[in-house]
Design an enzyme around this catalytic site. Sequence first.
Site, PDB file in Angstrom:
ATOM      1  N   ASP A  78       0.833  -1.201   0.000  1.00  0.00           N
ATOM      2  CA  ASP A  78       0.000   0.000   0.000  1.00  0.00           C
ATOM      3  C   ASP A  78       0.869   1.254   0.000  1.00  0.00           C
ATOM      4  OD1 ASP A  78       0.805  -0.803   2.593  1.00  0.00           O
ATOM      5  OD2 ASP A  78      -0.735   0.430   3.544  1.00  0.00           O
ATOM      6  N   GLU A 135      -0.850  -1.931   5.276  1.00  0.00           N
ATOM      7  CA  GLU A 135       0.081  -1.889   6.418  1.00  0.00           C
ATOM      8  C   GLU A 135       0.064  -0.537   7.098  1.00  0.00           C
ATOM      9  OE1 GLU A 135       3.283  -0.963   8.854  1.00  0.00           O
ATOM     10  OE2 GLU A 135       3.190  -0.090   6.843  1.00  0.00           O
TER      11      GLU A 135
END
Length: 384
Positions: A78, A135
């Site tokens: 991400d 995350e």
Amino acid sequence: MNAIVKQLDTEAMTEWFEHMHRHPELSMQEERTAAYIAETLRRFGGYEVETGIGKHGIVATLKAGDGDRTIGLRADFDALPIQEENDFPYKSTVDGVAHLCGHDGHTSMLLGAAKHLAETKNFNGTVRLIFQPGEETMEGGPAMIEDGLFERFPVDAVFGMHNIPGLEEGKFYFHPGEMMSAVDNWEVEIVGKGGHGGIPELTIDPVVAGSSVVMAIQSIVSRNVAPANRAVVTIGAFLAGNAGNVVAGNAILRFSIRTTTPEDREMVLGNIRRIVDHQSQSFGCTSEIREGVPGAVLVNDAGETERAARIAQAAFGKDQVIYPGPSFLASEDFAFMLQKKKGTYCFLGSGPGKMVHHPEYCFNQDILPVGAAYWVALTEGYLR
């Protein structure tokens, strides 16, 4: 140079990295990135690729020989809600979103290892490659676990890795025990009464109240956390108003709260609640705290940390491995995976440069084959 590095497809890793860097997606919104990763894995052949785990998570499984041991290798993918201030040919094409933590590099390294492992199969057992979303918001790891990650895809141990600017380029850093802090990401809204900046007596100014909150909160760690322990409270965003002659009606404060013991966490969070409430009231404002997904202290298994460090020393040389290495007050939701399975998380030095989360952060592409070679060496060493 490590022998595995010379065998890796560095050109392909560069292509994957630059593609993902151009097309970043925020945490738990990584639909296109996940599809790109899954498609790439399927082209390698040999992998059983499962998608949609914890929304956008992926697990790719490869077996070789008749060994009964299984290793898990995890990378994140991400991006961050930050405007990139670099001028690369491959810079982010999405306004206000960029890979400024290196997750695109982490994923490219694991893909590079995946390609090599599929071609060589120089191991005896099963390797599971875990590509994790979300995350940065501490959502992806718990989401994959809740979706049955380790029940559906059992592993004997799980391993993670992160690039760190400022640490010596190409060196690996291992730390047994507590390596990274727990994190709580909170948003506080302070509500006052807006109005004309020249008639403040008819307003209740949330900016003044919020400023008092900011200053008071800075005393929590310095006056309440034992010097032998570590904690930090960062207020990274203070959002209020749009014009200098207008008193805003409300103010938003966004917190990052990092602690290393359960006792300190409870104390720090309790003091923040008390200060926000009392300081807001003292200025005639009201307040609301919106608590995010809580993090956890990342604790490396001592035995698996030593094992991984030994494998890295054998592959890269003792001078390239720092053991024990440093710990940081940054946070990682890989901590939740280590609560379920033994394993370890290491740092890979990327040399001089802006720290992660900086608008001018630049992932050092020279470490792509180094990180991939570590994953290959760890797999071959663990599944010998």
